[in-house]
Design a protein around this motif. Structure first.
Motif, PDB file in Angstrom:
ATOM      1  N   THR A   1       0.832  -1.199   0.000  1.00  0.00           N
ATOM      2  CA  THR A   1       0.000   0.000   0.000  1.00  0.00           C
ATOM      3  C   THR A   1       0.869   1.253   0.000  1.00  0.00           C
ATOM      4  O   THR A   1       0.582   2.214  -0.711  1.00  0.00           O
ATOM      5  CB  THR A   1      -0.926   0.000   1.233  1.00  0.00           C
ATOM      6  N   ALA A   2       1.939   1.225   0.773  1.00  0.00           N
ATOM      7  CA  ALA A   2       2.854   2.374   0.816  1.00  0.00           C
ATOM      8  C   ALA A   2       3.538   2.583  -0.524  1.00  0.00           C
ATOM      9  O   ALA A   2       3.641   3.713  -1.012  1.00  0.00           O
ATOM     10  CB  ALA A   2       3.894   2.170   1.919  1.00  0.00           C
ATOM     11  N   LEU A   3       3.990   1.498  -1.132  1.00  0.00           N
ATOM     12  CA  LEU A   3       4.646   1.616  -2.438  1.00  0.00           C
ATOM     13  C   LEU A   3       3.673   2.118  -3.493  1.00  0.00           C
ATOM     14  O   LEU A   3       4.034   2.956  -4.330  1.00  0.00           O
ATOM     15  CB  LEU A   3       5.246   0.279  -2.859  1.00  0.00           C
TER      16      LEU A   3
ATOM     17  N   ARG B   1       2.189  12.647  -5.653  1.00  0.00           N
ATOM     18  CA  ARG B   1       2.085  12.201  -4.263  1.00  0.00           C
ATOM     19  C   ARG B   1       3.464  12.088  -3.624  1.00  0.00           C
ATOM     20  O   ARG B   1       3.648  12.449  -2.461  1.00  0.00           O
ATOM     21  CB  ARG B   1       1.346  10.859  -4.205  1.00  0.00           C
ATOM     22  N   ARG B   2       4.439  11.610  -4.389  1.00  0.00           N
ATOM     23  CA  ARG B   2       5.816  11.547  -3.871  1.00  0.00           C
ATOM     24  C   ARG B   2       6.316  12.946  -3.528  1.00  0.00           C
ATOM     25  O   ARG B   2       6.969  13.161  -2.515  1.00  0.00           O
ATOM     26  CB  ARG B   2       6.758  10.908  -4.892  1.00  0.00           C
ATOM     27  N   ARG B   3       6.004  13.896  -4.396  1.00  0.00           N
ATOM     28  CA  ARG B   3       6.440  15.274  -4.158  1.00  0.00           C
ATOM     29  C   ARG B   3       5.787  15.832  -2.890  1.00  0.00           C
ATOM     30  O   ARG B   3       6.448  16.517  -2.103  1.00  0.00           O
ATOM     31  CB  ARG B   3       6.105  16.136  -5.367  1.00  0.00           C
ATOM     32  N   VAL B   4       4.503  15.547  -2.695  1.00  0.00           N
ATOM     33  CA  VAL B   4       3.818  15.962  -1.463  1.00  0.00           C
ATOM     34  C   VAL B   4       4.523  15.343  -0.264  1.00  0.00           C
ATOM     35  O   VAL B   4       4.820  16.028   0.722  1.00  0.00           O
ATOM     36  CB  VAL B   4       2.327  15.560  -1.513  1.00  0.00           C
ATOM     37  N   PHE B   5       4.807  14.065  -0.341  1.00  0.00           N
ATOM     38  CA  PHE B   5       5.477  13.352   0.747  1.00  0.00           C
ATOM     39  C   PHE B   5       6.858  13.951   1.016  1.00  0.00           C
ATOM     40  O   PHE B   5       7.241  14.186   2.167  1.00  0.00           O
ATOM     41  CB  PHE B   5       5.583  11.864   0.386  1.00  0.00           C
ATOM     42  N   GLU B   6       7.608  14.223  -0.048  1.00  0.00           N
ATOM     43  CA  GLU B   6       8.958  14.774   0.093  1.00  0.00           C
ATOM     44  C   GLU B   6       8.951  16.161   0.726  1.00  0.00           C
ATOM     45  O   GLU B   6       9.899  16.531   1.417  1.00  0.00           O
ATOM     46  CB  GLU B   6       9.650  14.817  -1.264  1.00  0.00           C
ATOM     47  N   ARG B   7       7.894  16.913   0.527  1.00  0.00           N
ATOM     48  CA  ARG B   7       7.809  18.250   1.136  1.00  0.00           C
ATOM     49  C   ARG B   7       7.729  18.170   2.657  1.00  0.00           C
ATOM     50  O   ARG B   7       8.023  19.133   3.347  1.00  0.00           O
ATOM     51  CB  ARG B   7       6.617  19.015   0.589  1.00  0.00           C
TER      52      ARG B   7
ATOM     53  N   GLU C   1      -3.829   7.063   4.554  1.00  0.00           N
ATOM     54  CA  GLU C   1      -4.393   5.709   4.526  1.00  0.00           C
ATOM     55  C   GLU C   1      -3.302   4.649   4.365  1.00  0.00           C
ATOM     56  O   GLU C   1      -3.453   3.528   4.847  1.00  0.00           O
ATOM     57  CB  GLU C   1      -5.421   5.591   3.409  1.00  0.00           C
ATOM     58  N   ALA C   2      -2.209   5.007   3.705  1.00  0.00           N
ATOM     59  CA  ALA C   2      -1.088   4.086   3.527  1.00  0.00           C
ATOM     60  C   ALA C   2      -0.184   4.044   4.760  1.00  0.00           C
ATOM     61  O   ALA C   2       0.756   3.259   4.810  1.00  0.00           O
ATOM     62  CB  ALA C   2      -0.271   4.493   2.299  1.00  0.00           C
ATOM     63  N   GLY C   3      -0.472   4.886   5.744  1.00  0.00           N
ATOM     64  CA  GLY C   3       0.314   4.896   6.973  1.00  0.00           C
ATOM     65  C   GLY C   3       1.607   5.685   6.866  1.00  0.00           C
ATOM     66  O   GLY C   3       2.464   5.592   7.747  1.00  0.00           O
TER      67      GLY C   3
ATOM     68  N   PRO D   1       6.566   8.239  11.504  1.00  0.00           N
ATOM     69  CA  PRO D   1       7.774   7.417  11.618  1.00  0.00           C
ATOM     70  C   PRO D   1       7.494   5.917  11.677  1.00  0.00           C
ATOM     71  O   PRO D   1       8.318   5.120  11.242  1.00  0.00           O
ATOM     72  CB  PRO D   1       8.450   7.912  12.900  1.00  0.00           C
ATOM     73  N   HIS D   2       6.330   5.541  12.196  1.00  0.00           N
ATOM     74  CA  HIS D   2       6.004   4.110  12.263  1.00  0.00           C
ATOM     75  C   HIS D   2       5.780   3.537  10.865  1.00  0.00           C
ATOM     76  O   HIS D   2       6.285   2.467  10.536  1.00  0.00           O
ATOM     77  CB  HIS D   2       4.777   3.884  13.143  1.00  0.00           C
ATOM     78  N   GLY D   3       5.018   4.245  10.066  1.00  0.00           N
ATOM     79  CA  GLY D   3       4.762   3.786   8.696  1.00  0.00           C
ATOM     80  C   GLY D   3       6.016   3.792   7.857  1.00  0.00           C
ATOM     81  O   GLY D   3       6.280   2.853   7.100  1.00  0.00           O
TER      82      GLY D   3
END
Length: 108
Positions: free
Chosen positions: A5-7, A15-21, A52-54, A71-73
């Motif tokens: 789900t995370a991958l 979405r990666r860019r949002v996460f990287e921010r 939702e992907a943690g 940090p857990h996800g």
């Protein structure tokens, strides 16, 4: 959290860019969306998938929500990835030890 789900969540470039921010610390949606080629509602939808992907979590701050990397996800995803690194290192070590044992070390 399932690593699949995370991958899948991180497979989308926006979405990666949002996460990287979020790597520098917690941010509100408006700060995440600033300068991005998508709207704030679209960023909110991407954050929902990441949550939702943690991979991210949020907390209220006044009238807004602030998002941060969970940090857990992230640890669970890293644990899954580390198995490949651990196996690669173990294989490399076995190969080096075999060559050294057989006297095939090219530096000798």
């Amino acid at each position: 959290m399932a690593y699949g789900t995370a991958l899948a969540a991180l497979a989308d470039p926006t979405r990666r860019r949002v996460f990287e921010r979020l790597k520098s610390g917690p941010l509100a949606v408006s700060a995440i969306a600033h300068g991005m080629p998508v709207s704030r509602p679209a960023v909110s939808q991407h954050l929902k998938v990441l949550k939702e992907a943690g991979l991210v979590a949020d907390r209220p701050e006044g009238t807004r929500r602030v998002y941060y990397i969970d940090p857990h996800g992230l640890g669970a995803l890293r644990g899954w990835l580390d198995q490949f690194w651990d196996q690669a290192l173990a294989s490399f070590q076995a190969e080096v030890e075999m060559k050294t044992k057989d006297g095939k070390d090219s530096d000798a």
